[in-house]
Design an enzyme around this catalytic site. Structure first.
Site, PDB file in Angstrom:
ATOM      1  CG  HIS A  64      -1.916  -1.099   1.213  1.00 18.82           C
ATOM      2  ND1 HIS A  64      -3.158  -0.972   0.611  1.00 18.82           N
ATOM      3  CD2 HIS A  64      -1.855  -2.362   1.691  1.00 18.82           C
ATOM      4  CE1 HIS A  64      -3.820  -2.110   0.742  1.00 18.82           C
ATOM      5  NE2 HIS A  64      -3.058  -2.970   1.383  1.00 18.82           N
ATOM      6  CG  LEU A  65       3.329   2.327  -3.002  1.00 21.52           C
ATOM      7  CD1 LEU A  65       3.853   2.614  -4.405  1.00 21.52           C
ATOM      8  CD2 LEU A  65       4.484   2.365  -2.012  1.00 21.52           C
ATOM      9  CG  ASN A 280      -8.878  -7.148   7.283  1.00 23.08           C
ATOM     10  OD1 ASN A 280      -8.846  -8.314   6.911  1.00 23.08           O
ATOM     11  ND2 ASN A 280      -9.910  -6.377   7.065  1.00 23.08           N
ATOM     12  CG  ASP A 307      -1.606  -6.337   3.506  1.00 22.49           C
ATOM     13  OD1 ASP A 307      -2.503  -6.840   4.200  1.00 22.49           O
ATOM     14  OD2 ASP A 307      -1.754  -5.272   2.881  1.00 22.49           O
ATOM     15  CG  HIS A 311      -2.372   2.703   9.263  1.00 25.36           C
ATOM     16  ND1 HIS A 311      -3.350   3.253   8.456  1.00 25.36           N
ATOM     17  CD2 HIS A 311      -2.488   1.355   9.127  1.00 25.36           C
ATOM     18  CE1 HIS A 311      -4.010   2.276   7.860  1.00 25.36           C
ATOM     19  NE2 HIS A 311      -3.511   1.127   8.249  1.00 25.36           N
TER      20      HIS A 311
END
Lengths: 428, 326, 189
Positions: A64-65, A280, A307, A311
């Site tokens: 996730h970029l 998740n 993954d 955050h």
């Protein structure tokens, strides 16, 4: 004309079934045959790779970029830097950005941004459904033309099986691989941790294993029905592995990937409500970890990925229920997997591990990558599988710090990452 | 009567308590030792006596500030903590979620830090998120008292339940305690299970299979879905409130069916031993989990629980508040 | 020793069991002399040694006057208003006093009177029970060094002490005899 010769390394190139101590020549950003050495006009730069493994540049197909829209967590630039520091030359970025990557213009933006600032290859995945809402198909054909390498609603999962069926059929037409984050919303409810002893003890809403297995089963049926490959992202449960194994034995076009935290940790880790253990899909029980290890060992699970989910601190430093799911992973995944799979549990050898990070994802996504074939782009990862190191999160390249592995002592690390013949990271 | 010898104190009557209690927070019963639980109950004995005096006030927490931070609303528990604080001469502020800055998007951590900057000494927190009190206890110097966090723990409720059983039956060990109702979502059930099992009681959980899953057996209790089989041998029956709200609709069909199968009706109450205690954390759903007359009957100690709740909370505030500032 | 350092102390026996017995009997006589209406008295001991001393005084009064005197206990720990300034948290115990107190004379009983703060806290505690007609105070030992304007009405023995000395009272133990010791630093005069 630029040339580099990597000397004395153990060249492991599973796609070409190579495993030998030999020199590797790079000329003008491509792998060149050693015979070309004599025709070079000047001395090539030399890199000493004694005691190192020389592998095709590693591929992480689940990252996730966060750009566009969530640059405060991570940017394409910082994520690419983190990938390089982890030994990765190619990453596939997920579409749950803001706006969602469901239009050709957003894909175009990502690609041009990556071309401008990313030091590794960034390949975008597009959404399956518009806005990831699970109601209507995204313009998959146009997205394919814009350059996506796969479609996925990752972060979300299409619940309407009929819609998913149509998506898979459509993807087959435009020859785009389908990836799925397997989560049945009804089973899962507002679960935040694995349903089991620990969720019962702590009074936390549980995410039953069946919540993943129901969709794995759905995907097996659709892969058969539509005759198109579906890849199950981050597989975590014993029964998922069993379903995949049984289906693959029958020749169904289905595959699964594993993330390092799902074999490094169990749901026991949540007992202090530390949100760095909230992901998740969630951490599972020891029996699930054992089954994942078996699945990796017998080839049922064929791809490794992180993954990587950055955050911000203030987002994670809240009560457990309210915290977002996920941890960063680009800079720890290789170390964790080499340490756990090769050294500790001896489930695969380093050659197979490299294959799960190169030939397997390249085959799945039909990429011209993951090999050291002559003429291939010189994406090379030099790694030392026996290097002992301690994880120090505050030294990481990623824009975020949300990881539970700070202080872990691991054995195995990339020491140099080369993209298109140029070193984009080296261990100092 | 054991006389304690003391050579170091300037004031007679002192005994070292630090060795029996040294926590600034009360987050749950799971991490407490048997001795710590017993010590709280003994301390509560002393504070219960204060409630019988003409002037129900002692200066033990004079000058200390207690904040009732009830993100999840409650009148009964909050009133109990408020009264306990007043009787200890502490100053009390009540904050509820809707009135607080939480609605303006301020994080829980920032709200609590602001309270600490105002020199709050004790924070009593009720929150719908399991682990929220632990989260605050880790980042604050003030005492954090868990008044209920999601489905996780409600330690003062379990302590007052233990106190009541001990008061009426003289002991906990060896008694058969039945906890009846929605166990899965109940913090009262969990805290009670931890406390009762630690102190040696035999615990049976009773309720629909959807609300009393087998996993609970790993906590050292038995499970039954047939209330009539359990009642005759119970020394204590602790009834939990059953609600048929939106989230529970998938778990059982409705309060009518619940009462038919698990309610403590007048008929079922006849199965109980004469000295069996009937307990309920309140508020009672008369006619659902318990028949109205049974709730008011001779075996019911529901009102004693309320009185004891005050003594137990005074003890907890005294012990934790004392440690936080020592 | 609390701080781990071994100071050298010597114990000097000030009163043995017989001396204590005589002192308490004399106190009982004094109480009888000063309180014409004995049934109005409550001998309220401060736990734990004060409670034992109060019991013995009550026994003496019963033997002398053939009257049963009410006894009780006053826990001062929860009346301390210095929670947080002490090194340890004091254990609290339940208090027991007969109510109403309005017509009564409460005689607080303790083993040692020192700074006077315990008695002040005891009076505070008594006030939360009611408003007795009179409060008096009986101490087995008065060691001086008052920090408040408090005095004892009945004293077993006056014992001048230095601030670095300690007074130890043992009373009512099943295995050991009663006694009062002064603990002084070795080498001190």
């Amino acid at each position: 004309m630029s040339a580099t010769i990597i000397r004395n390394g153990r060249v492991v190139d599973p796609a070409n079934k190579r495993d030998e101590v030999v020199d590797l020549l790079i000329v003008d950003g491509k792998i060149a045959p050693l015979s070309q050495l004599s025709t070079l006009s000047s001395q090539p730069d030399g890199l000493d790779a004694s005691d190192l493994i020389v592998a095709p540049g590693l591929i992480d197909m689940h990252v996730h970029l966060r750009e566009p829209g969530f640059g405060y967590k991570e940017t394409i630039e910082s994520g690419a830097r983190a990938a390089a520091a982890g030994g990765f030359t190619t990453i596939v970025c997920m579409p749950n950005t803001s706006p969602v990557a469901d239009t050709p213009s957003t894909i175009g933006w990502i690609k041009s941004r990556a071309a401008a600032v990313a030091r590794v290859n960034v390949l975008p995945a597009g959404a399956i459904s518009k806005d990831l809402a699970g109601e209507e198909l995204a313009p998959i054909g146009s997205l394919a033309r814009a350059g996506i390498v796969a479609i996925t609603d990752d972060g979300h999962c299409i619940q309407n099986h009929e819609l998913m069926r149509r998506a898979v059929e459509y993807a087959r037409m435009v020859e785009v691989p389908v990836l799925d984050h397997c989560q049945d919303y009804n089973f899962v409810g507002n679960g935040v941790v694995n349903e089991g002893y620990w969720s019962t003890l702590l009074g936390l809403p549980g995410w039953p294993a069946a919540g993943e297995e129901a969709i794995v089963m759905r995907n097996i049926l659709l892969a058969e029905l539509c005759d198109h490959h579906i890849h199950c992202q981050h597989v975590t449960t014993a029964k998922s592995v069993r379903l995949l194994r049984e289906a693959r034995r029958r020749g169904v076009k289905i595959s699964g990937e594993v993330c390092p935290h799902h074999v490094a940790l169990t749901d026991e880790a949540i007992q202090n409500f530390d949100t760095n253990y909230k992901m998740n899909p969630p951490l599972r029980a020891q029996t699930d970890v054992d089954a994942l290890l078996e699945g990796i060992s017998d080839g049922t699970l064929s791809v490794l990925a992180s993954d990587h989910a950055p955050h911000a601190d203030f987002e994670k430093e809240v009560e457990f229920d309210a915290a977002p799911f996920g941890i960063i992973g680009l800079e720890t995944e290789l170390g964790l997997f080499v340490d756990l799979l090769v050294h500790k549990h001896r489930k695969v050898d380093i050659v197979r591990l490299i294959e799960m990070y190169t030939a397997e994802p390249a085959k799945l996504l039909k990429l011209e990558a993951g090999t050291l074939s002559v003429g291939a782009s010189a994406d090379v990862t030099l790694l030392n599988p026996d290097l002992e190191w301690t994880v120090q999160i505050e030294k990481f390249q990623s824009g975020s710090r949300n990881s539970p592995f700070d202080g872990w002592k691991l054995k195995g690390r990339a020491v140099r990452t080369i993209v298109g013949g140029k070193t984009v990271w080296e261990l100092d | 009567m054991r006389i304690v010898e003391s050579t170091t104190t300037a004031l007679s009557g002192d005994a070292q308590a630090a060795v029996r209690w040294n926590r600034k927070d009360l987050l749950g019963l799971r991490e407490l030792s048997v001795d710590e639980i017993n010590f709280i109950l003994e301390t509560a004995d002393a504070f219960k006596q204060v409630g019988t005096r003409e002037i129900k006030k002692v200066p033990a927490l004079r000058g200390k500030t207690l904040v009732n931070f009830f993100v999840e609303p409650s009148t009964r528990t909050r009133t109990s903590f408020e009264l306990a604080a007043f009787r200890l001469s502490a100053d009390v502020i009540n904050i509820s979620a809707t009135a607080s800055s939480l609605t303006k998007g301020e994080t829980l951590k920032d709200t609590a830090r602001n309270l600490e900057a105002l020199h709050a000494d004790i924070l009593v927190l009720r929150h719908s998120s399991a682990g929220a009190p632990q989260f605050l206890a880790n980042c604050l110097k003030a005492s954090v008292i868990n008044a209920g966090d999601g489905a996780h723990e409600h330690p003062t409720q379990a302590l007052l339940d233990l106190y009541t059983i001990r008061e009426k039956r003289g002991k906990i060990a060896g008694l058969h305690v039945a906890i009846i109702g929605d166990i899965l979502f109940s913090r009262v059930a969990r805290s009670n299970i931890f406390g009762l099992v630690k102190l040696g009681a035999r615990v049976t959980l009773v309720g629909p299979s959807t609300l009393v899953p087998r996993e609970f057996e790993k906590l050292g209790v038995k499970i039954s879905h047939k209330i009539d089989n359990v009642l005759p041998s119970a020394d204590v029956v602790n009834l939990l409130r059953v609600q048929h709200e939106r989230q529970r609709k998938e778990y059982f069909p409705g309060t009518g069916e619940y009462t038919r199968f698990f309610g403590l009706t007048k008929e079922r109450a006849k199965l109980l031993k004469p000295d069996c205690l009937i307990m309920h954390p309140g508020p009672i759903n008369r006619g659902v989990e318990i028949d109205s007359d049974v709730a008011d009957g001779l075996q019911s100690v529901i009102l004693d629980q309320v009185t004891n709740g005050l003594a137990v909370r005074m003890a907890v505030l005294y012990l934790c508040g004392g440690i936080a500032t020592t | 020793m609390k701080n781990g350092k071994q100071n050298s102390y010597i114990d000097v026996l000030i009163m043995d069991a017989e001396a204590i017995r005589r002192a308490l009997r004399r106190i009982a006589h004094e109480i009888i002399e000063r309180n014409p209406r004995l049934p109005e008295i409550v001998l309220a001991g401060i736990p734990s040694r004060g409670v034992e001393i109060a019991r013995r005084i009550a026994d003496f009064i019963r033997a002398i006057e053939k009257i049963d005197i009410e006894t009780g206990a006053i826990d001062v720990a929860m009346h301390r208003d210095d929670v947080g300034t002490r090194a340890e948290l004091p254990v609290v115990r339940a208090s027991k006093l007969p109510v109403p107190l309005e017509e009564r004379t409460v005689i607080v009983v303790d083993d040692v009177l020192y700074t006077g703060r315990t008695v002040r806290a005891a009076m505070d505690a008594i006030n939360s029970f009611g408003r007795p007609a009179r409060i008096q105070f009986a101490a087995l030992i008065d060691r001086g060094h008052r920090e408040l304007p408090i005095r004892a009405d009945y004293v077993g023995k006056n014992l001048p002490t230095a601030a670095n000395e300690k007074v130890r009272v043992r009373i009512g133990s099943a295995d050991e005899p009663d006694g009062v010791w002064l603990i002084k630093l070795k080498g001190a005069g």
